[in-house]
Design a protein around this motif. Structure first.
Motif, PDB file in Angstrom:
ATOM      1  N   ARG A  48       0.840  -1.196   0.000  1.00  0.00           N
ATOM      2  CA  ARG A  48       0.000   0.000   0.000  1.00  0.00           C
ATOM      3  C   ARG A  48       0.874   1.244   0.000  1.00  0.00           C
ATOM      4  O   ARG A  48       1.634   1.497   0.923  1.00  0.00           O
ATOM      5  N   PHE A  49       0.741   2.053  -1.054  1.00  0.00           N
ATOM      6  CA  PHE A  49       1.521   3.284  -1.169  1.00  0.00           C
ATOM      7  C   PHE A  49       0.806   4.468  -0.535  1.00  0.00           C
ATOM      8  O   PHE A  49       1.423   5.332   0.079  1.00  0.00           O
ATOM      9  N   SER A  50      -0.516   4.534  -0.689  1.00  0.00           N
ATOM     10  CA  SER A  50      -1.247   5.724  -0.257  1.00  0.00           C
ATOM     11  C   SER A  50      -2.674   5.343   0.101  1.00  0.00           C
ATOM     12  O   SER A  50      -3.236   4.395  -0.464  1.00  0.00           O
ATOM     13  N   THR A  51      -3.269   6.085   1.029  1.00  0.00           N
ATOM     14  CA  THR A  51      -4.714   6.062   1.221  1.00  0.00           C
ATOM     15  C   THR A  51      -5.234   7.457   0.931  1.00  0.00           C
ATOM     16  O   THR A  51      -4.576   8.455   1.233  1.00  0.00           O
ATOM     17  N   THR A  52      -6.417   7.507   0.334  1.00  0.00           N
ATOM     18  CA  THR A  52      -6.958   8.798  -0.079  1.00  0.00           C
ATOM     19  C   THR A  52      -7.921   9.351   0.964  1.00  0.00           C
ATOM     20  O   THR A  52      -8.285   8.665   1.919  1.00  0.00           O
ATOM     21  N   ALA A  53      -8.329  10.594   0.776  1.00  0.00           N
ATOM     22  CA  ALA A  53      -9.159  11.280   1.774  1.00  0.00           C
ATOM     23  C   ALA A  53     -10.572  10.724   1.791  1.00  0.00           C
ATOM     24  O   ALA A  53     -11.071  10.185   0.796  1.00  0.00           O
ATOM     25  N   PHE A  54     -11.233  10.894   2.898  1.00  0.00           N
ATOM     26  CA  PHE A  54     -12.572  10.361   3.145  1.00  0.00           C
ATOM     27  C   PHE A  54     -13.523  10.714   2.003  1.00  0.00           C
ATOM     28  O   PHE A  54     -13.624  11.858   1.581  1.00  0.00           O
ATOM     29  N   GLY A  78     -16.792  16.852   1.440  1.00  0.00           N
ATOM     30  CA  GLY A  78     -16.564  18.297   1.554  1.00  0.00           C
ATOM     31  C   GLY A  78     -16.123  18.753   2.925  1.00  0.00           C
ATOM     32  O   GLY A  78     -15.548  19.841   3.059  1.00  0.00           O
ATOM     33  N   GLU A  79     -16.353  17.942   3.960  1.00  0.00           N
ATOM     34  CA  GLU A  79     -15.962  18.332   5.308  1.00  0.00           C
ATOM     35  C   GLU A  79     -14.516  17.983   5.628  1.00  0.00           C
ATOM     36  O   GLU A  79     -14.041  18.288   6.731  1.00  0.00           O
ATOM     37  N   ASN A  80     -13.802  17.364   4.696  1.00  0.00           N
ATOM     38  CA  ASN A  80     -12.378  17.128   4.913  1.00  0.00           C
ATOM     39  C   ASN A  80     -11.658  18.467   5.014  1.00  0.00           C
ATOM     40  O   ASN A  80     -12.063  19.450   4.391  1.00  0.00           O
ATOM     41  N   PRO A  81     -10.566  18.529   5.762  1.00  0.00           N
ATOM     42  CA  PRO A  81      -9.803  19.786   5.831  1.00  0.00           C
ATOM     43  C   PRO A  81      -9.156  20.109   4.489  1.00  0.00           C
ATOM     44  O   PRO A  81      -8.859  19.194   3.692  1.00  0.00           O
ATOM     45  N   GLU A  82      -8.953  21.388   4.226  1.00  0.00           N
ATOM     46  CA  GLU A  82      -8.279  21.794   2.989  1.00  0.00           C
ATOM     47  C   GLU A  82      -6.857  21.242   2.978  1.00  0.00           C
ATOM     48  O   GLU A  82      -6.213  21.175   4.019  1.00  0.00           O
ATOM     49  N   PRO A  83      -6.363  20.847   1.790  1.00  0.00           N
ATOM     50  CA  PRO A  83      -7.019  20.940   0.484  1.00  0.00           C
ATOM     51  C   PRO A  83      -7.765  19.666   0.091  1.00  0.00           C
ATOM     52  O   PRO A  83      -7.992  19.423  -1.096  1.00  0.00           O
ATOM     53  N   PRO A 112      -5.461   3.901   7.896  1.00  0.00           N
ATOM     54  CA  PRO A 112      -5.932   5.143   8.530  1.00  0.00           C
ATOM     55  C   PRO A 112      -6.884   4.793   9.684  1.00  0.00           C
ATOM     56  O   PRO A 112      -8.097   4.669   9.500  1.00  0.00           O
ATOM     57  N   ASP A 113      -6.335   4.693  10.879  1.00  0.00           N
ATOM     58  CA  ASP A 113      -7.112   4.187  12.011  1.00  0.00           C
ATOM     59  C   ASP A 113      -7.681   5.286  12.900  1.00  0.00           C
ATOM     60  O   ASP A 113      -8.200   5.010  13.977  1.00  0.00           O
ATOM     61  N   THR A 114      -7.576   6.535  12.464  1.00  0.00           N
ATOM     62  CA  THR A 114      -8.221   7.639  13.189  1.00  0.00           C
ATOM     63  C   THR A 114      -8.954   8.507  12.181  1.00  0.00           C
ATOM     64  O   THR A 114      -8.655   8.487  10.978  1.00  0.00           O
ATOM     65  N   GLU A 115      -9.895   9.302  12.664  1.00  0.00           N
ATOM     66  CA  GLU A 115     -10.621  10.178  11.757  1.00  0.00           C
ATOM     67  C   GLU A 115      -9.685  11.186  11.105  1.00  0.00           C
ATOM     68  O   GLU A 115      -9.847  11.530   9.914  1.00  0.00           O
ATOM     69  N   GLU A 116      -8.701  11.668  11.826  1.00  0.00           N
ATOM     70  CA  GLU A 116      -7.747  12.621  11.255  1.00  0.00           C
ATOM     71  C   GLU A 116      -7.029  12.019  10.048  1.00  0.00           C
ATOM     72  O   GLU A 116      -6.875  12.670   9.010  1.00  0.00           O
ATOM     73  N   LYS A 117      -6.605  10.776  10.179  1.00  0.00           N
ATOM     74  CA  LYS A 117      -5.912  10.118   9.074  1.00  0.00           C
ATOM     75  C   LYS A 117      -6.866   9.851   7.916  1.00  0.00           C
ATOM     76  O   LYS A 117      -6.471   9.904   6.745  1.00  0.00           O
ATOM     77  N   GLN A 118      -8.119   9.552   8.232  1.00  0.00           N
ATOM     78  CA  GLN A 118      -9.086   9.213   7.196  1.00  0.00           C
ATOM     79  C   GLN A 118      -9.483  10.415   6.364  1.00  0.00           C
ATOM     80  O   GLN A 118      -9.984  10.263   5.252  1.00  0.00           O
ATOM     81  N   ARG A 119      -9.255  11.614   6.851  1.00  0.00           N
ATOM     82  CA  ARG A 119      -9.709  12.815   6.145  1.00  0.00           C
ATOM     83  C   ARG A 119      -8.588  13.504   5.368  1.00  0.00           C
ATOM     84  O   ARG A 119      -8.700  14.679   5.030  1.00  0.00           O
TER      85      ARG A 119
END
Length: 892
Positions: A48-54, A78-83, A112-119
């Motif tokens: 796994r190279f990358s996980t993308t935003a929620f 849309g509620e993910n933090p910028e960018p 991504p085991d936390t909401e911060e990582k998932q977003r």
């Protein structure tokens, strides 16, 4: 791709971001509580190279010449933090692939085991830097990136009742370089909506390796808003694509609206039963006012007793943008409600359904106004992706959605050699899976897709030129919504809205289309398709009436189903090979979900279901054909605990083959079951090393050579011990072994009867570098002792990398065809005039009519098909019945 069809989305905000209602799929509740053997599994390694935003899929991967990587952030929450809350395309700053075939060039990113990582977009190598974002102002504020407009400059997003999503769904990215170093050029991006959009943005790389985009440049365009694109009808759901061998962007139109029949049904089923109820597909309502509302109307007709029971009309929902396409083309806008048109007919300008569902080639990509053309001759489908092979003639494509196909097209000549694209000519093929899976299922022995290769024969659908197909399509350009009523009721145009309300007239027309055998008579009729199939079965693909030749090119899926092709794939979402592929290279097909028609109790396949999907791999044969697809990555079957699938590839979308043979695998499964986290990821697949004996055709009594080759050696090579066996030494025998100079120590022995050879090699001088590909280990001399075919079986007894570690390798066997011989007594064909062609097929020393008959009767035999040079009498580079005709002319 944006999955508008069959996946449940767990977040309503994500559904809103898609701009379409998302209709459910295989959920955990639908999965049988049985395990599928081998799911999940990988033949090789997956990292796994990358996980993308929620909320976002991973789409549009592209690897630059220096190894830099980018991909699209498609419809993030849309509620993910910028960018990360806006659709974007970004690259990974500070990272480049090393192209040595090994996944050791990056660390694996954790789950991504936390909401911060998932977003956010995460990777263990490099930082995701945004290059462009959807709906950015371009052209001095006159347009927004990814948003198509009407001819007078109104964004489609501004129209009441818009299908939404414009500028939110970037998918394919292809970089067209304008300098020799590959550091300057244009980034072409697909925006996946209906009608579709393709953007072009200048990008460049500075001396420190960082990329930047010049969105404010006059050369930044939504190319679909130019007149050349409107002239061809614009585009529809631009999904994935390919960079052509001639360095142009190929965009795939994912026309989900094209099914004539729903799921497993055929057009013949409708004609035979005399009704489309329960079987009809969405395309039959294309020119209906509010075409996507036929689903809701069907419920009303059932409630009123006009139709006995409700059913699903496949693809109807994707026609929500048809009326927007009319406005894009210049139609006068009609009054819109929140749900759509208020039943005012659009009868001035209306899109032709046969203009959508093709591969779009953007010729002259660096011109002020690029020039587009569509490959109509390659067939019409919900194309996810094309893959153009190194011969520049063979194209594989996969059609997304349920009960769809993978297809092949072979041009008569290399495509760039046609001065006029109308002259591009070739043959379209559909697959027939020949595994005996149906009998196995009936016997209670349903196979696992993780353990069962698919054997393919390709059924020729038809031959045409692109210009011919364009002329057939143009015949339907003037059909409008008024025709939907006048073709299916007794009302004239003048009576609609005066003597009868539009809604009542539409209701009457709907019931006619639903309940008749003909379907929508504004376009190709069901009877035409059945008649084409009957003539095809009786006379072959070249023996149909001239008027019916259009059928397989304009109604590809329906035609293929009607003659028994295997149109059973569910969400075929990726196909790719290395650039400028050659025979022997791998080709990868991604099937996002192995369920529904693939795992039912009818059809050709009937295997266990794997809702997490399968990645198949084939080998390009000498003529770029693919006859076997073997599973190399199998996703979870969604019955295990979520943690057991956390590191498995789930619901493959795009596949991208890098030049070192590794494959980028993108996920399209956001929010679905099987894992403990919702995010999609990008994985890198490192194939297992393969040691292959190639195949050879050797003239009777003559000696030829067979090479023994390692596909790739990511960790270098110190040595190996191998054995090669001939299954039938009466047909061919091994007479000697030679070695490349790069290998310092070599040793071999051949059995007395030539049935086997043992080989030892050692790279004592470290000439074989880490990351080497297509490494020659030995060359076998083989003698043809008689006519026929024999296997060459490779056994790998030991193989070590440069550090002495064992290399996990698999063997691939070859064959030797003795001849050229077509089994006419004991005589081998001869070449009477010494021109390299074996005209004397019966071996009597002269050319006569019996030679023509022998060739005709043995066209499908290995001894003919693997000897193109011997029997290609018309010298077109392939074996076909034209060679029989050419030989006949020589006799006469």
């Amino acid at each position: 791709m944006v999955d508008f069809t069959r996946r449940q989305v767990l977040s309503q905000s994500v559904a809103a971001a898609l701009g379409a209602s998302v209709i459910g799929v295989a959920s955990g509740e639908e999965v049988e509580e049985t395990d599928t053997p081998g799911a999940p599994s990988v033949a090789g390694s997956l990292k796994r190279f990358s996980t993308t935003a929620f909320g976002a899929e991973v789409t549009g991967p592209f690897v630059f010449e220096d190894g830099s990587l980018l991909y699209s952030l498609q419809h993030p929450e849309g509620e993910n933090p910028e960018p990360f809350g806006r659709a974007a395309v970004g690259y990974f700053s500070g990272f480049q692939f090393e192209f040595d075939g090994s996944n050791d060039d990056f660390s694996e990113v954790g789950i991504p085991d936390t909401e911060e990582k998932q977003r956010q977009v995460r990777s263990a190598a490099g930082d995701y830097e945004v290059l462009i974002q959807g709906r950015e102002e371009i052209q001095g504020g006159e347009e927004r990136l990814g948003v198509p407009q009407t001819p007078d400059g109104v964004d489609l997003t501004a129209l009441n009742g818009s299908s939404g999503g414009y500028g939110q769904n970037p998918d394919c990215n292809q970089f067209v370089a304008t300098d020799d170093e590959g550091t300057e050029g244009y980034l072409f991006t697909n925006w996946e909506n209906y009608p579709g959009c393709i953007s072009r943005v200048p990008i460049s790389q500075d001396e420190s390796g960082e990329w930047s985009a010049d969105v404010g440049s006059d050369m930044t365009l939504n190319v679909v808003n130019t007149e050349p694109f409107r002239d061809i009808g614009g585009t529809w759901v631009n999904c994935y694509g390919d960079l052509s061998p001639w360095e142009t962007m190929i965009s795939a139109e994912e026309n989900y609206s094209h099914p004539r029949v729903s799921y497993t049904h055929t057009v013949g089923d409708i004609v035979e039963s005399g009704t489309g109820v329960g079987k009809i597909g969405g395309c039959q309502f294309w020119n209906r006012p509010n075409p996507s509302e036929i689903g809701e109307a069907l419920g009303d007709y059932v409630e009123a007793g006009d139709i006995e029971e409700e059913f699903t009309i496949q693809g109807y929902w994707s026609q929500a943008g048809v009326e927007k396409a009319a406005y894009y083309l210049g139609a006068d806008t009609v009054d819109q409600t929140e749900d759509g048109n208020d039943m005012t007919l659009i009868d001035d300008v209306y899109p032709n359904p046969y203009r959508y569902g093709y591969f779009v080639d953007i010729r002259e990509p660096a011109a002020e106004t690029p020039s587009p053309m569509k490959y109509y001759v390659m067939g019409r489908a919900a194309w996810e992706a094309p893959d153009i092979q190194g011969d520049q003639r063979t194209v594989y494509g996969c059609s997304d959605g349920d009960s769809k196909g993978i297809y092949k097209f072979v041009a008569d000549e290399p495509i760039p050699e046609y001065d006029n694209t109308d002259d591009i000519a070739g043959t379209l093929y559909a697959p027939k899976i020949t595994n005996d899976a149906a009998n196995a299922a009936e016997a209670g022995q349903r196979n696992s897709p993780a353990q069962t290769p698919l054997e393919i024969e390709w059924m020729e659908l038809g031959h045409a030129t692109n210009g011919e197909a364009a002329e057939w399509i143009a015949e339907y350009d003037d059909v409008t919504q008024a025709d939907y009523i006048t073709e299916h009721t007794e009302y004239s145009v003048d009576e609609i809205g005066t003597d009868v309300s539009v809604s009542d007239a539409v209701r009457e027309a709907d019931l006619t289309v639903l309940q008749s055998a003909s379907g929508n008579q504004s376009y190709i009729t069901n009877e035409d398709i059945v008649e084409w199939a009957e003539q095809y079965e009786a006379n072959g693909p070249d023996g149909v009436d001239e008027e019916l030749r259009r059928i397989p090119f304009l109604e590809t899926r329906a035609a293929a189903k009607e003659i028994g092709a295997t149109i059973e794939f569910n969400k075929a979402e990726g196909v790719d090979t290395v650039d400028n592929s050659q025979p022997g290279d791998f080709i990868y097909f991604g099937i996002s979900e192995f369920n529904d028609d693939l795992a039912n109790d009818t059809g050709d396949i009937q295997m266990d279901r794997v809702d997490g999907g399968v990645v198949y791999r084939g080998v390009l044969e000498s003529d770029y054909n693919v006859s076997t697809l073997e599973p190399v990555i199998t996703g979870p079957d969604f019955t295990d605990e979520p943690e057991d699938a956390n590191d498995a590839l789930r619901n493959i979308d795009n596949v991208y083959t890098m030049r070192d043979g590794r494959v980028l695998c993108c996920e399209d499964g956001f929010g679905g079951p099987a894992r403990s986290y919702p995010n999609d990821g990008l994985y890198v697949y490192q194939p297992t090393v393969t040691v292959s004996a190639n195949s050879a055709a050797v003239g009777s009594g003559s000696t030829g050579t067979v090479s023994l080759t390692a596909s790739s050696l990511p960790a270098g090579f110190s040595g190996a011990r191998l054995t090669v066996n001939v299954s039938n030494p009466e047909i061919a025998s091994i007479t000697g072994v030679s070695f490349p100079d790069a290998l310092g120590l070599t040793e071999s022995s051949v059995s007395d009867d030539g049935s086997s050879a043992t080989i030892r090699v050692a790279d004592v001088n470290t000439n074989v570098q880490s990351g080497a590909r297509d490494v020659s280990l030995a060359t076998l001399d083989v003698r043809a002792n008689g006519g026929g075919t024999t296997d060459l079986t490779v056994s790998i007894e030991q193989m070590d990398d440069e550090n002495g570690n064992a290399i996990e390798a698999e063997a691939r066997n070859g064959i030797v065809v003795g001849g050229p011989q077509t089994v006419v007594g004991d005589a081998a064909p001869t070449d009477p005039d010494g021109d390299g062609h074996f005209e004397d097929l019966n071996g009597n020393g002269r050319l006569d009519y019996e030679d023509v008959q022998v060739l005709f009767s043995n066209m499908d035999s290995d001894s003919v098909q693997l000897n193109t040079g011997a029997y290609d009498f018309n010298e077109n580079g392939k074996l076909d019945f034209a060679d029989v005709t050419a030989l006949y002319e020589e006799v006469n």
